[in-house]
Design a protein around this motif. Structure first.
Motif, PDB file in Angstrom:
ATOM      1  N   HIS A  63       0.824  -1.213   0.000  1.00  0.00           N
ATOM      2  CA  HIS A  63       0.000   0.000   0.000  1.00  0.00           C
ATOM      3  C   HIS A  63       0.858   1.262   0.000  1.00  0.00           C
ATOM      4  N   LEU A  64       1.769   1.375   0.975  1.00  0.00           N
ATOM      5  CA  LEU A  64       2.581   2.584   1.075  1.00  0.00           C
ATOM      6  C   LEU A  64       3.546   2.701  -0.097  1.00  0.00           C
ATOM      7  N   GLY A  65       4.069   1.571  -0.559  1.00  0.00           N
ATOM      8  CA  GLY A  65       4.981   1.602  -1.700  1.00  0.00           C
ATOM      9  C   GLY A  65       4.326   2.143  -2.951  1.00  0.00           C
ATOM     10  N   ARG A  66       3.142   1.657  -3.245  1.00  0.00           N
ATOM     11  CA  ARG A  66       2.426   2.131  -4.439  1.00  0.00           C
ATOM     12  C   ARG A  66       2.089   3.618  -4.327  1.00  0.00           C
ATOM     13  N   LEU A  67       1.636   4.023  -3.151  1.00  0.00           N
ATOM     14  CA  LEU A  67       1.302   5.431  -2.952  1.00  0.00           C
ATOM     15  C   LEU A  67       2.540   6.309  -3.061  1.00  0.00           C
ATOM     16  N   SER A  68       3.679   5.820  -2.608  1.00  0.00           N
ATOM     17  CA  SER A  68       4.915   6.587  -2.692  1.00  0.00           C
ATOM     18  C   SER A  68       5.360   6.740  -4.144  1.00  0.00           C
ATOM     19  N   ILE A  69       5.224   5.676  -4.918  1.00  0.00           N
ATOM     20  CA  ILE A  69       5.567   5.755  -6.340  1.00  0.00           C
ATOM     21  C   ILE A  69       4.655   6.747  -7.049  1.00  0.00           C
ATOM     22  N   ALA A  70       3.364   6.694  -6.737  1.00  0.00           N
ATOM     23  CA  ALA A  70       2.426   7.652  -7.328  1.00  0.00           C
ATOM     24  C   ALA A  70       2.776   9.081  -6.927  1.00  0.00           C
ATOM     25  N   ALA A  71       3.166   9.272  -5.668  1.00  0.00           N
ATOM     26  CA  ALA A  71       3.525  10.610  -5.184  1.00  0.00           C
ATOM     27  C   ALA A  71       4.778  11.124  -5.888  1.00  0.00           C
ATOM     28  N   LEU A  72       5.743  10.243  -6.125  1.00  0.00           N
ATOM     29  CA  LEU A  72       6.942  10.650  -6.864  1.00  0.00           C
ATOM     30  C   LEU A  72       6.578  11.110  -8.266  1.00  0.00           C
ATOM     31  N   GLN A  73       5.689  10.360  -8.919  1.00  0.00           N
ATOM     32  CA  GLN A  73       5.278  10.739 -10.270  1.00  0.00           C
ATOM     33  C   GLN A  73       4.504  12.051 -10.261  1.00  0.00           C
ATOM     34  N   GLU A  74       3.697  12.262  -9.242  1.00  0.00           N
ATOM     35  CA  GLU A  74       2.963  13.524  -9.132  1.00  0.00           C
ATOM     36  C   GLU A  74       3.916  14.705  -8.982  1.00  0.00           C
ATOM     37  N   ARG A  75       5.092  14.445  -8.425  1.00  0.00           N
ATOM     38  CA  ARG A  75       6.088  15.490  -8.251  1.00  0.00           C
ATOM     39  C   ARG A  75       7.030  15.595  -9.447  1.00  0.00           C
ATOM     40  N   GLY A  76       6.700  14.889 -10.524  1.00  0.00           N
ATOM     41  CA  GLY A  76       7.432  15.051 -11.777  1.00  0.00           C
ATOM     42  C   GLY A  76       8.528  14.047 -12.044  1.00  0.00           C
ATOM     43  N   VAL A  77       8.676  13.035 -11.192  1.00  0.00           N
ATOM     44  CA  VAL A  77       9.687  12.011 -11.450  1.00  0.00           C
ATOM     45  C   VAL A  77       9.163  11.082 -12.546  1.00  0.00           C
ATOM     46  N   ALA A  78       9.955  10.899 -13.581  1.00  0.00           N
ATOM     47  CA  ALA A  78       9.545  10.035 -14.692  1.00  0.00           C
ATOM     48  C   ALA A  78       9.480   8.587 -14.230  1.00  0.00           C
ATOM     49  N   ALA A  79       8.525   7.850 -14.779  1.00  0.00           N
ATOM     50  CA  ALA A  79       8.374   6.443 -14.406  1.00  0.00           C
ATOM     51  C   ALA A  79       9.667   5.675 -14.623  1.00  0.00           C
ATOM     52  N   ALA A  80      10.396   5.987 -15.692  1.00  0.00           N
ATOM     53  CA  ALA A  80      11.628   5.274 -16.010  1.00  0.00           C
ATOM     54  C   ALA A  80      12.725   5.532 -14.991  1.00  0.00           C
ATOM     55  N   ASP A  81      12.579   6.579 -14.184  1.00  0.00           N
ATOM     56  CA  ASP A  81      13.572   6.905 -13.164  1.00  0.00           C
ATOM     57  C   ASP A  81      13.203   6.341 -11.797  1.00  0.00           C
ATOM     58  N   ILE A  82      12.156   5.519 -11.754  1.00  0.00           N
ATOM     59  CA  ILE A  82      11.715   4.904 -10.503  1.00  0.00           C
ATOM     60  C   ILE A  82      11.955   3.399 -10.580  1.00  0.00           C
ATOM     61  N   VAL A  83      12.576   2.860  -9.539  1.00  0.00           N
ATOM     62  CA  VAL A  83      12.814   1.420  -9.441  1.00  0.00           C
ATOM     63  C   VAL A  83      11.917   0.858  -8.341  1.00  0.00           C
ATOM     64  N   ALA A  84      11.043  -0.060  -8.709  1.00  0.00           N
ATOM     65  CA  ALA A  84      10.153  -0.725  -7.747  1.00  0.00           C
ATOM     66  C   ALA A  84      10.765  -2.072  -7.390  1.00  0.00           C
ATOM     67  N   ILE A  85      11.191  -2.202  -6.131  1.00  0.00           N
ATOM     68  CA  ILE A  85      11.801  -3.449  -5.680  1.00  0.00           C
ATOM     69  C   ILE A  85      10.733  -4.299  -5.001  1.00  0.00           C
ATOM     70  N   VAL A  86      10.520  -5.488  -5.553  1.00  0.00           N
ATOM     71  CA  VAL A  86       9.453  -6.362  -5.070  1.00  0.00           C
ATOM     72  C   VAL A  86       9.968  -7.794  -5.004  1.00  0.00           C
ATOM     73  N   ARG A  87       9.281  -8.591  -4.225  1.00  0.00           N
ATOM     74  CA  ARG A  87       9.642 -10.006  -4.168  1.00  0.00           C
ATOM     75  C   ARG A  87       9.042 -10.765  -5.350  1.00  0.00           C
ATOM     76  N   ASP A  88       7.846 -10.381  -5.747  1.00  0.00           N
ATOM     77  CA  ASP A  88       7.123 -11.067  -6.817  1.00  0.00           C
ATOM     78  C   ASP A  88       6.783 -10.045  -7.891  1.00  0.00           C
ATOM     79  N   THR A  89       7.465 -10.121  -9.021  1.00  0.00           N
ATOM     80  CA  THR A  89       7.248  -9.118 -10.073  1.00  0.00           C
ATOM     81  C   THR A  89       5.835  -9.170 -10.643  1.00  0.00           C
ATOM     82  N   ALA A  90       5.184 -10.325 -10.544  1.00  0.00           N
ATOM     83  CA  ALA A  90       3.821 -10.426 -11.074  1.00  0.00           C
ATOM     84  C   ALA A  90       2.886  -9.468 -10.343  1.00  0.00           C
TER      85      ALA A  90
END
Length: 282
Positions: free
Chosen positions: A11-38
Motif C-alpha cells: 500500500h505505502l509503496g504504491r502510494l509513494s511511487i504515485a507521489a513521486l510521479q505527481e512530483r514530476g519524477v519520470a516512471a523510467a527513473d523509478i525502481v520498484a523493488i518487489v519479491r514477486d514481479t507479477a
C-alpha cells in the motif's frame, strides 16, 4: 536521478511511487523493488523499472539497487524478521553506491516503549553506522488501521481497544507517502529526523464518534485491559503474536506515544493531513 522504493507492491509503496510521479519524477527513473514481479505488473506497464529481490538475498538486493541514487526503505511487514531484512538492504545499498536512504520508522523510535519500535530503533542505529546519508521518516499511526473496525462496529455497535483516554495523531497512508516523495525530490533532508503525525489528535471515543457518522449507527468505545483485548483479537482470528502487538500498540496510545505536537508532516506536504472521516468514509 534514479529513486528506488522497497516494498513497492504494498500500500505505502504504491502510494509513494504515485507521489513521486505527481512530483514530476519520470516512471523510467523509478525502481520498484518487489519479491514477486507479477504483483507489480501494473507498475511495469506504466514504465516503472520493476526489479525482483528477496530481502533475504543480499546478492539480488545489490543487483536491484545498482544505479540507484536514492532509496526509500519502507520498513518490512514481517515483524520479528525486519532487522535482518533491513540489514541486508542497507548493506546492499552501501555496496551498490546508493547516495542516500529515507527510512520509514515510527514516532519517537529511539525512546518509544512500543514492541513495534525495537526493530525501528535498531534499523536507525544501523543507518547511523552505515556511513550513508539518510533521513528518518518516523511515521505515526495510519488511519487505515481502523478500517477493519467498521465491520465490527456495524455488527456490535462498539469499537474495542485498550487505549484508555490516550490520543493518536493519525494520518492517511497517502499523507506519509507524499511526505516521503518531498524528501526524495528536494534537498536539505540528509541527517534530519521527522516526527510525522497528523493534525487530528483523537481518543478512541472520538474515533467511535467518527465511526458512528461513517456507518450511520451509534458506536460506543469499549475500553478493555490490554491482555483481555489481545485475547479478544485472538478469538476473532488474529494470530496470537500479532494480537499481542496490536494490544501493546493500544497500550502505547494510552501512554501517549502515538501522539505528537510536531507539525513536520504538514510542513513537508504543505497541506493539512487527511481526516479520519475521509478515510473511513471512503
Amino acid at each position: 536521478m534514479t529513486i528506488a522504493v522497497t516494498g513497492a507492491a504494498g500500500h505505502l509503496g504504491r502510494l509513494s511511487i504515485a507521489a513521486l510521479q505527481e512530483r514530476g519524477v519520470a516512471a523510467a527513473d523509478i525502481v520498484a523493488i518487489v519479491r514477486d514481479t507479477a504483483k507489480a505488473a501494473d507498475l511495469a506497464a506504466t514504465g516503472v523499472q520493476v526489479r525482483a529481490a528477496d530481502y533475504t538475498d543480499p546478492a539480488a538486493l545489490r543487483e536491484a539497487l545498482t544505479g540507484v541514487d536514492k532509496l526509500l526503505l519502507i520498513s518490512g511487514s514481517e515483524v520479528g524478521r525486519r532487522l535482518p531484512q533491513h540489514t541486508n538492504i542497507i548493506e546492499a545499498a552501501k555496496a551498490a553506491g546508493v547516495g542516500s536512504i529515507a527510512y520509514t520508522s515510527v514516532l519517537a523510535a529511539d525512546t518509544s516503549p512500543l514492541a513495534l519500535a525495537a526493530e525501528h530503533k535498531a534499523t536507525e542505529e544501523l543507518l547511523a553506522q552505515s556511513g550513508i546519508a539518510h533521513t528518518l521518516l518516523r511515521n505515526g499511526w495510519y488511519w487505515e488501521n481502523y478500517e477493519t473496525a467498521v465491520d465490527t462496529a456495524r455488527a456490535t455497535g462498539a469499537l474495542f481497544g485498550a487505549a484508555g483516554t490516550g490520543r493518536v495523531a493519525g494520518a492517511a497512508r497517502k499523507d506519509f507517502a507524499d511526505a516521503a516523495a518531498v524528501v526524495l525530490t528536494t534537498d536539505g533532508h540528509d541527517g534530519v529526523t521527522y516526527e510525522l503525525g497528523g493534525d487530528q489528535h483523537l481518543t478512541y471515543t472520538d474515533i467511535a464518534d467518527v465511526l458512528s457518522r461513517a456507518i450511520g449507527t451509534a458506536v460506543t468505545y469499549k475500553d478493555l485491559p490490554q491482555a483481555e483485548y489481545a485475547t479478544m483479537l485472538e478469538g476473532a482470528g488474529v494470530p496470537a503474536p500479532f494480537a499481542r502487538i496490536l494490544a501493546d500498540s493500544d497500550a502505547g496510545i494510552a501512554a501517549g506515544v502515538l501522539d505528537t505536537d510536531r507539525d513536520d508532516l504538514r510542513r513537508l506536504t504543505g497541506r493539512p493531513s487527511t481526516p479520519l472521516a475521509d478515510v473511513l468514509g471512503a
